[in-house]
Design a protein around this motif. Structure first.
Motif, PDB file in Angstrom:
ATOM      1  N   LEU A  65       0.845  -1.197   0.000  1.00  0.00           N
ATOM      2  CA  LEU A  65       0.000   0.000   0.000  1.00  0.00           C
ATOM      3  C   LEU A  65       0.878   1.243   0.000  1.00  0.00           C
ATOM      4  O   LEU A  65       1.747   1.411   0.873  1.00  0.00           O
ATOM      5  N   PHE A  66       0.666   2.094  -1.000  1.00  0.00           N
ATOM      6  CA  PHE A  66       1.355   3.390  -1.092  1.00  0.00           C
ATOM      7  C   PHE A  66       0.408   4.461  -0.564  1.00  0.00           C
ATOM      8  O   PHE A  66      -0.698   4.647  -1.084  1.00  0.00           O
ATOM      9  N   GLN A  67       0.838   5.171   0.500  1.00  0.00           N
ATOM     10  CA  GLN A  67      -0.008   6.170   1.150  1.00  0.00           C
ATOM     11  C   GLN A  67       0.658   7.544   1.061  1.00  0.00           C
ATOM     12  O   GLN A  67       1.830   7.697   1.436  1.00  0.00           O
ATOM     13  N   LEU A  68      -0.119   8.499   0.569  1.00  0.00           N
ATOM     14  CA  LEU A  68       0.332   9.880   0.467  1.00  0.00           C
ATOM     15  C   LEU A  68      -0.546  10.737   1.365  1.00  0.00           C
ATOM     16  O   LEU A  68      -1.755  10.838   1.152  1.00  0.00           O
ATOM     17  N   GLN A 106      -5.642   9.869  -6.259  1.00  0.00           N
ATOM     18  CA  GLN A 106      -5.759   8.951  -5.139  1.00  0.00           C
ATOM     19  C   GLN A 106      -4.575   9.165  -4.204  1.00  0.00           C
ATOM     20  O   GLN A 106      -3.432   9.273  -4.645  1.00  0.00           O
ATOM     21  N   LYS A 107      -4.855   9.194  -2.931  1.00  0.00           N
ATOM     22  CA  LYS A 107      -3.809   9.340  -1.932  1.00  0.00           C
ATOM     23  C   LYS A 107      -3.399   8.001  -1.331  1.00  0.00           C
ATOM     24  O   LYS A 107      -2.420   7.943  -0.596  1.00  0.00           O
ATOM     25  N   SER A 108      -4.129   6.960  -1.645  1.00  0.00           N
ATOM     26  CA  SER A 108      -3.797   5.634  -1.141  1.00  0.00           C
ATOM     27  C   SER A 108      -4.183   4.609  -2.204  1.00  0.00           C
ATOM     28  O   SER A 108      -5.344   4.533  -2.602  1.00  0.00           O
ATOM     29  N   PHE A 109      -3.219   3.841  -2.652  1.00  0.00           N
ATOM     30  CA  PHE A 109      -3.482   2.824  -3.662  1.00  0.00           C
ATOM     31  C   PHE A 109      -2.442   1.716  -3.532  1.00  0.00           C
ATOM     32  O   PHE A 109      -1.391   1.877  -2.892  1.00  0.00           O
ATOM     33  N   LYS A 110      -2.763   0.566  -4.135  1.00  0.00           N
ATOM     34  CA  LYS A 110      -1.908  -0.614  -4.028  1.00  0.00           C
ATOM     35  C   LYS A 110      -1.018  -0.744  -5.259  1.00  0.00           C
ATOM     36  O   LYS A 110      -1.435  -0.427  -6.371  1.00  0.00           O
ATOM     37  N   ILE A 111       0.218  -1.227  -5.034  1.00  0.00           N
ATOM     38  CA  ILE A 111       1.174  -1.460  -6.105  1.00  0.00           C
ATOM     39  C   ILE A 111       1.585  -2.919  -6.075  1.00  0.00           C
ATOM     40  O   ILE A 111       1.329  -3.639  -5.105  1.00  0.00           O
ATOM     41  N   ASN A 112       2.206  -3.367  -7.162  1.00  0.00           N
ATOM     42  CA  ASN A 112       2.614  -4.763  -7.284  1.00  0.00           C
ATOM     43  C   ASN A 112       3.749  -5.067  -6.311  1.00  0.00           C
ATOM     44  O   ASN A 112       4.793  -4.416  -6.345  1.00  0.00           O
TER      45      ASN A 112
END
Length: 398
Positions: A65-68, A106-112
């Motif tokens: 999870l990448f959170q900004l 988006q401020k929060s999304f999933k990456i591989n």
């Protein structure tokens, strides 16, 4: 004209240079947090990368999870597999006229979690970036379960009336936005413009649906009255149309619905994991098990029963007596119901009986045994018990 081109190129170069100044690459791991503070008033490009990990079956449902954490919406994100790709994407979209109306921030999304992923953030404000690793993603497991259920239940769902109405109403509520766009296009007199609006209709529907999903809490909180009445009205119209045409009866149409549902289920299974090889293996195993003959599926169970037969528990005398009383009462009650039903010819039955009064008494709920039969049965049981006790004493003396 030459002066305009020169000024335009100069402004573009200044914009690119000011944004690229101070561009750095930060490699973050699980739990790491980066706090960014601007050094100047201009925009600065910061690239954050996650190296990924080696593929393993134990990480099949893992997510990153990448959170900004940004104070406002004044930022732009660029994604790439390397920092160079991020800078290339930025250079392509750095012109001030290049805007994308379909981009939702988006401020929060999933990456591989298995590939190196870099996210470029350009902003003039302070913000915080954090990487979190989810070892067992609940949503991926839920997607796998739903996909498997849809695939295995496609044959039943394609013939189910309730499923027909639910999908029809849902599709009607979503497609009503496209109908609304069609009526709005009637206001404009030019046909080419109307065709363009209709051509972009589904894109607008997807864009609006994505906006609503991203801001569902705000929409429900401030526009709850309008949203409720819109869904009720469009849902009612969709129900009327589904009721008018009725459920699908053509077998070929049912087959098409079944195959479509199975394709949806397989797509959900494939997207339930970032480990695409493992997801493909799950699909192959599901397809093989689905098309196996029934006798092959029951073969392991049959072999297990032969190899390890279940232990038979014998009844005690008390359990045997209780079971006999219960089952006899059920059978007698079932016999009374049959004799009272129209399926039984009462007069023909009475002619075959030797004691009609006893049969009538039984039908009124009295016992089916006479006093003499009960006494004879008790005497037989008593004699049988005495014989058993005598045999046991004899065996003990021997």
């Amino acid at each position: 004209m030459f002066n305009f081109i020169f000024i335009f190129n100069t402004l573009t170069l200044i914009q690119f240079s000011s944004a690229a100044y101070g561009s750095t690459v930060h490699y973050l791991e699980h739990g790491e947090t980066f706090h960014f503070e601007p050094y100047s008033k201009g925009l600065e490009l910061q690239t954050f990368c996650y190296k990924g990990r080696k593929k393993s079956i134990i990480y099949i449902w893992q997510s990153v999870l990448f959170q900004l954490n940004h104070p406002n919406e004044d930022y732009t994100l660029y994604e790439g597999s390397t920092p160079e790709n991020v800078e290339l994407e930025y250079s392509k979209n750095s012109h001030f006229w290049s805007t994308n109306i379909f981009m939702v921030k988006q401020k929060s999304f999933k990456i591989n979690p298995f590939n190196t992923t870099c996210i470029g953030v350009i902003s003039g404000d302070s913000y915080t970036v954090q990487i979190s690793v989810i070892n067992m993603d609940f949503w991926k497991l839920l997607m796998l379960g739903i996909g498997t259920f849809i695939f295995l239940s496609a044959d039943t769902l394609s013939k189910n009336t309730f499923f027909h109405y639910v999908t029809g109403i849902t599709f009607g509520v979503c497609a009503s936005v496209l109908v609304l766009i069609y009526f709005i296009s009637k206001i404009f007199p030019r046909k080419p413009f109307m065709y363009g609006v209709l051509g972009m209709g589904w894109s607008l529907v997807i864009y609006i649906s994505r906006l609503l999903w991203e801001n569902i809490q705000v929409v429900v909180k401030y526009y709850k009255f309008y949203v409720t009445w819109y869904i009720l009205f469009t849902g009612l119209v969709s129900f009327i149309l589904c009721y008018r045409w009725g459920p699908v009866e053509n077998q070929r149409t049912i087959n098409l619905i079944k195959w479509s549902l199975q394709c949806v289920g397989l797509c959900l299974i494939f997207n339930s994991s970032s480990y695409q090889e493992a997801a493909t293996a799950q699909i192959v195993i599901l397809l093989i098990s689905y098309h196996l003959p029934q006798k092959w599926k029951l073969a392991p169970k049959t072999y297990w029963k032969k190899k390890f037969p279940p232990k038979i528990k014998l009844l005690t005398n008390e359990e045997y007596y209780q079971q006999g009383v219960v089952e006899t009462a059920k059978a007698l009650n079932s016999l009374r119901q049959y004799c009272s039903s129209p399926e039984c010819n009462q007069w023909e039955t009475v002619l075959k009986l030797s004691d009609v009064k006893r049969f009538a008494s039984f039908m009124e709920g009295n016992s089916h045994l006479s006093d003499e039969e009960v006494l004879e049965y008790d005497s037989f049981i008593q004699n049988l018990t005495d014989d058993e006790e005598h045999n046991e004493l004899t065996d003990e003396e021997d």
